[in-house]
Design a protein around this motif. Structure first.
Motif, PDB file in Angstrom:
ATOM      1  N   VAL A  41      13.648   7.654   1.862  1.00 38.16           N
ATOM      2  CA  VAL A  41      12.274   7.301   1.503  1.00 38.16           C
ATOM      3  C   VAL A  41      12.319   5.949   0.810  1.00 38.16           C
ATOM      4  CG1 VAL A  41      10.272   7.942   0.112  1.00 38.16           C
ATOM      5  CG2 VAL A  41      11.583   9.718   1.270  1.00 38.16           C
ATOM      6  N   GLU A  42      11.483   5.046   1.273  1.00 38.63           N
ATOM      7  CA  GLU A  42      11.449   3.704   0.706  1.00 38.63           C
ATOM      8  C   GLU A  42      11.148   3.770  -0.786  1.00 38.63           C
ATOM      9  OE1 GLU A  42       8.774  -0.283   1.288  1.00 38.63           O
ATOM     10  OE2 GLU A  42       9.219   0.920   3.069  1.00 38.63           O
ATOM     11  N   GLY A  43      11.975   3.124  -1.579  1.00 31.92           N
ATOM     12  CA  GLY A  43      11.799   3.106  -3.025  1.00 31.92           C
ATOM     13  C   GLY A  43      12.524   4.224  -3.744  1.00 31.92           C
ATOM     14  N   LEU A  44      12.941   5.271  -3.017  1.00 32.81           N
ATOM     15  CA  LEU A  44      13.647   6.395  -3.637  1.00 32.81           C
ATOM     16  C   LEU A  44      15.070   6.549  -3.125  1.00 32.81           C
ATOM     17  CD1 LEU A  44      10.822   9.096  -3.506  1.00 32.81           C
ATOM     18  CD2 LEU A  44      11.602   7.843  -5.516  1.00 32.81           C
ATOM     19  N   GLY A  45      15.359   5.996  -1.962  1.00 34.14           N
ATOM     20  CA  GLY A  45      16.674   6.178  -1.361  1.00 34.14           C
ATOM     21  C   GLY A  45      16.736   7.497  -0.615  1.00 34.14           C
ATOM     22  N   HIS A  46      17.927   8.076  -0.554  1.00 32.95           N
ATOM     23  CA  HIS A  46      18.092   9.362   0.128  1.00 32.95           C
ATOM     24  C   HIS A  46      17.441  10.462  -0.697  1.00 32.95           C
ATOM     25  CE1 HIS A  46      21.169   7.208   2.443  1.00 32.95           C
ATOM     26  NE2 HIS A  46      20.923   8.113   3.366  1.00 32.95           N
ATOM     27  N   THR A  47      16.692  11.322  -0.019  1.00 36.86           N
ATOM     28  CA  THR A  47      16.040  12.460  -0.675  1.00 36.86           C
ATOM     29  C   THR A  47      16.286  13.711   0.144  1.00 36.86           C
ATOM     30  OG1 THR A  47      13.944  12.182   0.506  1.00 36.86           O
ATOM     31  CG2 THR A  47      14.180  10.994  -1.591  1.00 36.86           C
ATOM     32  N   VAL A  48      16.107  14.863  -0.491  1.00 37.34           N
ATOM     33  CA  VAL A  48      16.165  16.142   0.216  1.00 37.34           C
ATOM     34  C   VAL A  48      14.859  16.884  -0.002  1.00 37.34           C
ATOM     35  CG1 VAL A  48      18.673  16.445   0.227  1.00 37.34           C
ATOM     36  CG2 VAL A  48      17.383  17.232  -1.724  1.00 37.34           C
ATOM     37  N   ASP A  49      14.345  17.470   1.071  1.00 40.06           N
ATOM     38  CA  ASP A  49      13.198  18.371   0.981  1.00 40.06           C
ATOM     39  C   ASP A  49      13.765  19.770   0.883  1.00 40.06           C
ATOM     40  OD1 ASP A  49      11.581  16.186   1.327  1.00 40.06           O
ATOM     41  OD2 ASP A  49      11.172  16.577   3.442  1.00 40.06           O
ATOM     42  N   ILE A  50      13.362  20.509  -0.145  1.00 48.00           N
ATOM     43  CA  ILE A  50      13.898  21.854  -0.347  1.00 48.00           C
ATOM     44  C   ILE A  50      12.766  22.841  -0.587  1.00 48.00           C
ATOM     45  CG2 ILE A  50      16.023  20.934  -1.367  1.00 48.00           C
ATOM     46  CD1 ILE A  50      15.008  22.108  -4.062  1.00 48.00           C
ATOM     47  N   ILE A  51      13.085  24.097  -0.390  1.00 46.07           N
ATOM     48  CA  ILE A  51      12.232  25.198  -0.825  1.00 46.07           C
ATOM     49  C   ILE A  51      12.920  25.801  -2.041  1.00 46.07           C
ATOM     50  CG2 ILE A  51      11.284  27.467  -0.284  1.00 46.07           C
ATOM     51  CD1 ILE A  51       9.963  25.297   1.314  1.00 46.07           C
ATOM     52  N   LYS A  83       0.727  15.349  -2.917  1.00 46.15           N
ATOM     53  CA  LYS A  83      -0.575  15.516  -3.561  1.00 46.15           C
ATOM     54  C   LYS A  83      -1.240  16.761  -2.991  1.00 46.15           C
ATOM     55  CE  LYS A  83      -1.441  10.861  -5.000  1.00 46.15           C
ATOM     56  NZ  LYS A  83      -2.393   9.793  -5.144  1.00 46.15           N
ATOM     57  N   PRO A  84      -2.177  17.359  -3.724  1.00 38.38           N
ATOM     58  CA  PRO A  84      -2.851  18.564  -3.224  1.00 38.38           C
ATOM     59  C   PRO A  84      -3.431  18.356  -1.826  1.00 38.38           C
ATOM     60  CG  PRO A  84      -3.442  18.162  -5.499  1.00 38.38           C
ATOM     61  CD  PRO A  84      -2.636  16.976  -5.049  1.00 38.38           C
ATOM     62  N   LEU A  85      -3.283  19.370  -1.000  1.00 36.42           N
ATOM     63  CA  LEU A  85      -3.766  19.409   0.386  1.00 36.42           C
ATOM     64  C   LEU A  85      -3.045  18.437   1.307  1.00 36.42           C
ATOM     65  CD1 LEU A  85      -7.582  19.763  -0.281  1.00 36.42           C
ATOM     66  CD2 LEU A  85      -5.919  21.574   0.136  1.00 36.42           C
ATOM     67  N   LYS A  86      -1.848  17.992   0.930  1.00 40.53           N
ATOM     68  CA  LYS A  86      -1.021  17.127   1.776  1.00 40.53           C
ATOM     69  C   LYS A  86       0.282  17.850   2.094  1.00 40.53           C
ATOM     70  CE  LYS A  86      -3.703  13.497   1.575  1.00 40.53           C
ATOM     71  NZ  LYS A  86      -4.403  12.980   2.709  1.00 40.53           N
ATOM     72  N   GLU A  87       0.926  17.454   3.175  1.00 42.65           N
ATOM     73  CA  GLU A  87       2.206  18.039   3.558  1.00 42.65           C
ATOM     74  C   GLU A  87       3.348  17.188   3.021  1.00 42.65           C
ATOM     75  OE1 GLU A  87       3.044  19.379   7.451  1.00 42.65           O
ATOM     76  OE2 GLU A  87       0.947  19.731   7.902  1.00 42.65           O
ATOM     77  N   ILE A  88       4.476  17.840   2.730  1.00 43.73           N
ATOM     78  CA  ILE A  88       5.630  17.125   2.195  1.00 43.73           C
ATOM     79  C   ILE A  88       6.290  16.270   3.273  1.00 43.73           C
ATOM     80  CG2 ILE A  88       7.425  18.860   2.609  1.00 43.73           C
ATOM     81  CD1 ILE A  88       8.322  18.265  -0.325  1.00 43.73           C
ATOM     82  N   LYS A  91       4.543  10.947   5.135  1.00 43.11           N
ATOM     83  CA  LYS A  91       4.743   9.898   4.137  1.00 43.11           C
ATOM     84  C   LYS A  91       3.437   9.655   3.384  1.00 43.11           C
ATOM     85  CE  LYS A  91       6.360   5.192   3.611  1.00 43.11           C
ATOM     86  NZ  LYS A  91       6.826   3.997   4.277  1.00 43.11           N
ATOM     87  N   ALA A  92       3.507   9.790   2.085  1.00 46.51           N
ATOM     88  CA  ALA A  92       2.331   9.608   1.227  1.00 46.51           C
ATOM     89  C   ALA A  92       2.817   9.415  -0.199  1.00 46.51           C
ATOM     90  CB  ALA A  92       1.413  10.822   1.326  1.00 46.51           C
ATOM     91  N   ASP A  93       1.876   9.259  -1.105  1.00 48.13           N
ATOM     92  CA  ASP A  93       2.230   9.201  -2.517  1.00 48.13           C
ATOM     93  C   ASP A  93       2.615  10.599  -2.976  1.00 48.13           C
ATOM     94  OD1 ASP A  93       1.630   6.502  -2.666  1.00 48.13           O
ATOM     95  OD2 ASP A  93      -0.478   6.887  -3.140  1.00 48.13           O
TER      96      ASP A  93
END
Length: 119
Positions: A41-51, A83-88, A91-93
């Motif tokens: 992710v731009e500005g964060l580097g490598h990220t992981v999406d987890i549950i 943000k509320p009502l958005k998917e992980i 790409k968004a804030d």
């Protein structure tokens, strides 16, 4: 076979499960999670999406993830949720958190995440 009524059936199953299984649910403080995806992710580097299925996770905690060459030990730099009502996945804030309590989907920014194995 139109599939009509399936959402109502799923809602009924969820409602009955909440009603009758509430005494069997066991929550523990130790984090338990599943890695869904690893991405840059731009500005964060490598990220992981987890549950995050169970437990508390805080910014600065040390976590251990499964990697291609063995375990990866790293420290959480950022805990993010959409943000509320958005998917992980889109790409968004993101909303930054200092701590998160399971169960929910979150994005973690940390060092050395490029070799993490999803699953």
């Amino acid at each position: 076979h139109t599939g009509e009524g399936i959402p109502d059936l799923l809602q009924l199953i969820a409602r009955l499960t909440q009603k009758y299984m509430v005494q069997r649910i066991m929550w523990c403080r130790e984090p338990q999670a599943t890695v869904l995806e690893v991405k840059v992710v731009e500005g964060l580097g490598h990220t992981v999406d987890i549950i995050l299925a169970n437990g508390d996770l805080q910014q600065g905690d040390t976590i251990v993830l499964c990697g291609f060459n063995g375990p990866i030990v790293t420290r959480v730099r950022a805990l993010l949720t959409p943000k509320p009502l958005k998917e992980i996945r889109i790409k968004a804030d993101y909303v930054h958190h200092t701590s998160i309590r399971g169960a929910q989907g979150i994005k973690i920014a940390a060092d050395n995440l490029d070799k993490v194995v999803a699953g």
